[in-house]
Design a protein around this motif. Sequence first.
Motif, PDB file in Angstrom:
ATOM      1  N   ASN A  60       0.832  -1.226   0.000  1.00  0.00           N
ATOM      2  CA  ASN A  60       0.000   0.000   0.000  1.00  0.00           C
ATOM      3  C   ASN A  60       0.856   1.261   0.000  1.00  0.00           C
ATOM      4  O   ASN A  60       0.661   2.147  -0.836  1.00  0.00           O
ATOM      5  N   GLU A  61       1.861   1.321   0.930  1.00  0.00           N
ATOM      6  CA  GLU A  61       2.722   2.511   0.948  1.00  0.00           C
ATOM      7  C   GLU A  61       3.522   2.605  -0.351  1.00  0.00           C
ATOM      8  O   GLU A  61       3.681   3.674  -0.943  1.00  0.00           O
ATOM      9  N   PHE A  63       2.807   1.487  -3.438  1.00  0.00           N
ATOM     10  CA  PHE A  63       2.062   1.939  -4.620  1.00  0.00           C
ATOM     11  C   PHE A  63       1.564   3.372  -4.460  1.00  0.00           C
ATOM     12  O   PHE A  63       1.454   4.118  -5.432  1.00  0.00           O
ATOM     13  N   THR A  64       1.289   3.796  -3.224  1.00  0.00           N
ATOM     14  CA  THR A  64       0.914   5.207  -3.021  1.00  0.00           C
ATOM     15  C   THR A  64       2.059   6.104  -3.495  1.00  0.00           C
ATOM     16  O   THR A  64       1.865   7.063  -4.240  1.00  0.00           O
ATOM     17  N   PHE A  65       3.287   5.740  -3.106  1.00  0.00           N
ATOM     18  CA  PHE A  65       4.478   6.522  -3.517  1.00  0.00           C
ATOM     19  C   PHE A  65       4.642   6.518  -5.041  1.00  0.00           C
ATOM     20  O   PHE A  65       4.809   7.565  -5.670  1.00  0.00           O
ATOM     21  N   TYR A  66       4.524   5.340  -5.637  1.00  0.00           N
ATOM     22  CA  TYR A  66       4.786   5.276  -7.088  1.00  0.00           C
ATOM     23  C   TYR A  66       3.657   5.859  -7.900  1.00  0.00           C
ATOM     24  O   TYR A  66       3.849   6.457  -8.953  1.00  0.00           O
ATOM     25  N   ARG A  67       2.409   5.831  -7.373  1.00  0.00           N
ATOM     26  CA  ARG A  67       1.317   6.500  -8.096  1.00  0.00           C
ATOM     27  C   ARG A  67       1.512   8.010  -8.073  1.00  0.00           C
ATOM     28  O   ARG A  67       1.267   8.699  -9.069  1.00  0.00           O
ATOM     29  N   GLN A  68       2.063   8.532  -6.961  1.00  0.00           N
ATOM     30  CA  GLN A  68       2.365   9.985  -6.908  1.00  0.00           C
ATOM     31  C   GLN A  68       3.424  10.324  -7.966  1.00  0.00           C
ATOM     32  O   GLN A  68       3.290  11.277  -8.730  1.00  0.00           O
ATOM     33  N   SER A  71       1.875  10.146 -11.436  1.00  0.00           N
ATOM     34  CA  SER A  71       1.020  11.317 -11.723  1.00  0.00           C
ATOM     35  C   SER A  71       1.901  12.526 -12.059  1.00  0.00           C
ATOM     36  O   SER A  71       1.618  13.282 -12.974  1.00  0.00           O
ATOM     37  N   ASP A 142      -5.656  -0.157  -6.232  1.00  0.00           N
ATOM     38  CA  ASP A 142      -4.634  -0.009  -5.173  1.00  0.00           C
ATOM     39  C   ASP A 142      -3.505  -1.022  -5.300  1.00  0.00           C
ATOM     40  O   ASP A 142      -2.354  -0.721  -5.106  1.00  0.00           O
TER      41      ASP A 142
END
Length: 247
Positions: A60-61, A63-68, A71, A142
């Motif tokens: 979760n952490e 993919f949150t980082f890599y999605r940022q 983007s 996610d």
Amino acid sequence: MEGIAKLSGLFRESRSTVVFTGAGVSTESGLPDFRSRTGLWQGVDPMALASIEAWRRRPNEFFTFYRQRLSGLQGARPNHAHLILARLEAAGMVRAILTQNIDGLHQEAGHRSVIELHGSLRQALCLACDRRYASEILLENDLPSCKACGKPLKPDVVLFGEALPAAAWDLAVRESCSCDLFVVVGSSLAVSPANHLPALALEHGSKLAIVNLERTHLDPQASVVVSSPAGEVFIELSRELLSEATA
Ligand code: APR
């Protein structure tokens, strides 16, 4: 600008110039670097976010980082440094780009020979069945999974704890051992094994030039160090080198 005349002289004398880039060549495209004051790793442990262990144990952490980052990439465009490097290649003055960057901006600038040492955030990879996808799939949910085998996907980038792609590394070593000018642009030279390449070039008799806002450990061995923003440096260089080439 201090060092430009010397740097353009080295380009003119060289018969085989290789350019090695890091995140500093893309900051003027709006993408943060890692280790400068405003870098991604300020106050962050890269192992907690950008390692193969993080992908496995803290998805979760991770993919949150890599999605940022993904983007951020959507709006990024090549800057003067990328564009002029591509024109220098077209004019026969740069043989290859060895890049640590995963943003694809050298290719978007029209550069033809780009060796991506750390992979590309433009793609996603299934480690189980080796299928590749456009990285937009990583934005779909996610915990993105492979459409063929259902296993988890990862960005097609080299994470801490992973080996560099063998083909890219072999090519980069060959280019570094056979060039007569090795130009570092926008890298702290802090990460191995990529940071062995300039040293390898020096060992094989190449001259070294460094364009970087901050000092690097190889500055003392460089024929010239230009501590100015890469975009400005390459605009100056294009005035010296490309006006001749197109004249
Ligand atoms: N012009 C010139 N230099 C710049 C500019 C600019 N516009 N902007 C930043 N810099 C310099 C910074 O001063 C810094 O020394 O670029 C350098 C970037 O260094 P890092 O942030 O360490 O980036 P990089 O060398 O690419 O890191 C290598 O580390 O975390 C890993 O995989 C990641 O590929 C990356 C690797």
